[in-house]
Design a protein around this motif. Structure first.
Motif, PDB file in Angstrom:
ATOM      1  N   ARG A  86      -1.549   8.003   0.983  1.00 55.97           N
ATOM      2  CA  ARG A  86      -0.942   7.048   1.909  1.00 55.97           C
ATOM      3  C   ARG A  86      -1.846   6.817   3.116  1.00 55.97           C
ATOM      4  O   ARG A  86      -2.566   7.720   3.531  1.00 55.97           O
ATOM      5  CB  ARG A  86       0.427   7.582   2.387  1.00 55.97           C
ATOM      6  CG  ARG A  86       1.415   7.801   1.254  1.00 55.97           C
ATOM      7  CD  ARG A  86       2.828   8.038   1.801  1.00 55.97           C
ATOM      8  NE  ARG A  86       3.738   8.467   0.755  1.00 55.97           N
ATOM      9  CZ  ARG A  86       4.314   7.630  -0.113  1.00 55.97           C
ATOM     10  NH1 ARG A  86       4.058   6.350  -0.054  1.00 55.97           N
ATOM     11  NH2 ARG A  86       5.144   8.103  -1.044  1.00 55.97           N
ATOM     12  N   PRO A  87      -1.831   5.580   3.668  1.00 53.73           N
ATOM     13  CA  PRO A  87      -0.953   4.461   3.291  1.00 53.73           C
ATOM     14  C   PRO A  87      -1.632   3.419   2.397  1.00 53.73           C
ATOM     15  O   PRO A  87      -1.019   2.418   2.074  1.00 53.73           O
ATOM     16  CB  PRO A  87      -0.650   3.844   4.654  1.00 53.73           C
ATOM     17  CG  PRO A  87      -1.948   4.013   5.418  1.00 53.73           C
ATOM     18  CD  PRO A  87      -2.522   5.337   4.953  1.00 53.73           C
ATOM     19  N   ASP A  88      -2.871   3.683   1.971  1.00 52.20           N
ATOM     20  CA  ASP A  88      -3.633   2.558   1.425  1.00 52.20           C
ATOM     21  C   ASP A  88      -4.563   2.892   0.263  1.00 52.20           C
ATOM     22  O   ASP A  88      -5.608   2.259   0.113  1.00 52.20           O
ATOM     23  CB  ASP A  88      -4.455   1.914   2.551  1.00 52.20           C
ATOM     24  CG  ASP A  88      -5.429   2.882   3.208  1.00 52.20           C
ATOM     25  OD1 ASP A  88      -5.458   4.066   2.813  1.00 52.20           O
ATOM     26  OD2 ASP A  88      -6.173   2.456   4.115  1.00 52.20           O
TER      27      ASP A  88
ATOM     28  N   ALA B 244       6.385   3.218   0.550  1.00 49.60           N
ATOM     29  CA  ALA B 244       6.500   4.000   1.783  1.00 49.60           C
ATOM     30  C   ALA B 244       7.906   4.536   2.003  1.00 49.60           C
ATOM     31  O   ALA B 244       8.084   5.640   2.535  1.00 49.60           O
ATOM     32  CB  ALA B 244       6.068   3.147   2.983  1.00 49.60           C
TER      33      ALA B 244
ATOM     34  N   GLY C 139      -7.604   0.238  -0.246  1.00 49.44           N
ATOM     35  CA  GLY C 139      -7.196  -0.258   1.060  1.00 49.44           C
ATOM     36  C   GLY C 139      -7.775  -1.614   1.398  1.00 49.44           C
ATOM     37  O   GLY C 139      -7.272  -2.303   2.290  1.00 49.44           O
TER      38      GLY C 139
ATOM     39  N   PRO D 181      -3.517  -4.217   3.341  1.00 46.70           N
ATOM     40  CA  PRO D 181      -3.867  -2.894   3.853  1.00 46.70           C
ATOM     41  C   PRO D 181      -2.871  -1.771   3.585  1.00 46.70           C
ATOM     42  O   PRO D 181      -3.063  -0.667   4.069  1.00 46.70           O
ATOM     43  CB  PRO D 181      -3.992  -3.144   5.366  1.00 46.70           C
ATOM     44  CG  PRO D 181      -3.028  -4.255   5.637  1.00 46.70           C
ATOM     45  CD  PRO D 181      -3.075  -5.129   4.426  1.00 46.70           C
ATOM     46  N   THR D 182      -1.806  -2.024   2.817  1.00 50.38           N
ATOM     47  CA  THR D 182      -0.854  -0.957   2.494  1.00 50.38           C
ATOM     48  C   THR D 182      -0.521  -0.995   1.004  1.00 50.38           C
ATOM     49  O   THR D 182      -0.644  -2.043   0.351  1.00 50.38           O
ATOM     50  CB  THR D 182       0.460  -1.087   3.284  1.00 50.38           C
ATOM     51  OG1 THR D 182       1.150  -2.276   2.869  1.00 50.38           O
ATOM     52  CG2 THR D 182       0.200  -1.141   4.787  1.00 50.38           C
ATOM     53  N   ILE D 183      -0.076   0.149   0.483  1.00 50.84           N
ATOM     54  CA  ILE D 183       0.301   0.224  -0.929  1.00 50.84           C
ATOM     55  C   ILE D 183       1.452  -0.739  -1.228  1.00 50.84           C
ATOM     56  O   ILE D 183       1.430  -1.450  -2.240  1.00 50.84           O
ATOM     57  CB  ILE D 183       0.680   1.663  -1.301  1.00 50.84           C
ATOM     58  CG1 ILE D 183      -0.559   2.564  -1.269  1.00 50.84           C
ATOM     59  CG2 ILE D 183       1.347   1.724  -2.670  1.00 50.84           C
ATOM     60  CD1 ILE D 183      -0.258   4.043  -1.394  1.00 50.84           C
ATOM     61  N   ASP D 184       2.452  -0.782  -0.354  1.00 54.46           N
ATOM     62  CA  ASP D 184       3.603  -1.661  -0.596  1.00 54.46           C
ATOM     63  C   ASP D 184       3.167  -3.118  -0.732  1.00 54.46           C
ATOM     64  O   ASP D 184       3.560  -3.823  -1.673  1.00 54.46           O
ATOM     65  CB  ASP D 184       4.612  -1.539   0.544  1.00 54.46           C
ATOM     66  CG  ASP D 184       5.335  -0.210   0.548  1.00 54.46           C
ATOM     67  OD1 ASP D 184       4.731   0.792   0.113  1.00 54.46           O
ATOM     68  OD2 ASP D 184       6.490  -0.161   0.999  1.00 54.46           O
TER      69      ASP D 184
END
Length: 272
Positions: free
Chosen positions: A98-100, A164, A119, A139-142
């Motif tokens: 996390r987060p990317d 997240a 990322g 820039p985030t997994i979600d």
């Protein structure tokens, strides 16, 4: 729960090879679909407090992990020529930071596929065909998961585990949540069995009593004729492991033949 998709479509791709189930369309084309099952949902949400507590505890455990690895064995049912279900399976080896950062290696069934997200860039790579699709990523997994589905129909059965806030995804539109009981035969540990449903899908989830980790989820989509089951078994959990540098990219993928990061309905270009 938060992504109300019929996930089989996301896997019918020889371009991205997310699951390598290209034969589903051919096998199911001649099938006579059985009628959809009757669904009875409450007019107002009925959410058992104990069920919600179990789900929130699972979500908190997953969200607190800075990194994780696990294995996901996913089984999909699709109609045979008889109209009865056939089962198809995929195995995914998942690494997350996390987060990317995310890596998903899918060795089979079907052709091997690899997905990398660092990322900034997402790559879907087919080692057997020697093709790779590369695109800029949020820039985030979600946000990346949403973009990958929108742009290329890439979807993972375990997406709600790696976002997240897993509970936020599960709670979206939730109409029903209750506890079935406990199991001592799933995942090699004692699990609580929780059922959740919204207007689209019912999911039965097995969650470790002690470690709060999900061990299995079994989903049926209400708009899918036949009530076919989609099952994901989650095992070999490791929370907060040290992830080796370079785990979220691939030199081999970067050197492969580049194709568009696009819908799996796009035709695969011929190899040079």
């Amino acid at each position: 729960m938060g992504r109300d998709k019929i996930v089989k479509h996301s896997y019918l791709s020889s371009v991205l090879l997310v699951a390598g189930l290209c034969l589903l369309g051919a096998v199911g084309a001649a099938a006579q679909q059985p009628p959809a099952s009757v669904v009875a949902l409450p007019e107002t949400p009925q959410l058992e407090p104990k069920a919600i507590d179990i789900l929130k505890a699972m979500s908190a455990r997953l969200a607190a992990a800075h990194s994780m690895t696990f294995t996901a064995l996913t089984t999909y049912e699709s109609p045979a020529r008889t109209g009865q279900p056939l089962a198809y399976t995929t195995l995914s080896e998942v690494t997350l930071e996390r987060p990317d950062k995310l890596r998903v290696i899918t060795p089979g069934d079907g052709p091997r596929s690899e997905f990398y997200y660092d990322g900034k860039t997402m790559m879907a790579y087919s080692p057997e065909s020697g093709h790779v699709a590369i695109a800029p990523a949020p820039p985030t997994i979600d946000a990346m998961l949403a973009a990958a589905f929108k742009d290329a129909a890439i979807y993972y059965s375990f997406s709600d585990v790696i976002v997240a806030d897993p509970y936020k995804d599960i709670a979206d539109g939730l109409k029903l949540a209750f506890v079935v009981g406990q199991s001592r035969v799933v995942g090699g540990t004692v699990t609580d069995i929780v059922v959740v449903a919204n207007d689209t899908v019912q999911v039965e989830i097995w969650i470790g009593v002690e470690d709060k980790l999900p061990r299995m989820a079994r989903a049926t989509y209400f708009n899918e004729p036949g009530g076919f089951r989609h099952v994901v078994e989650l095992s070999d959990w490791h929370l907060d492991p040290a992830i080796p540098p370079g785990s979220f990219t691939s030199a081999a993928a970067a050197k492969a033949i580049h194709i568009d990061f696009a819908s799996p309905d796009e035709k695969l270009p011929p190899a040079n």
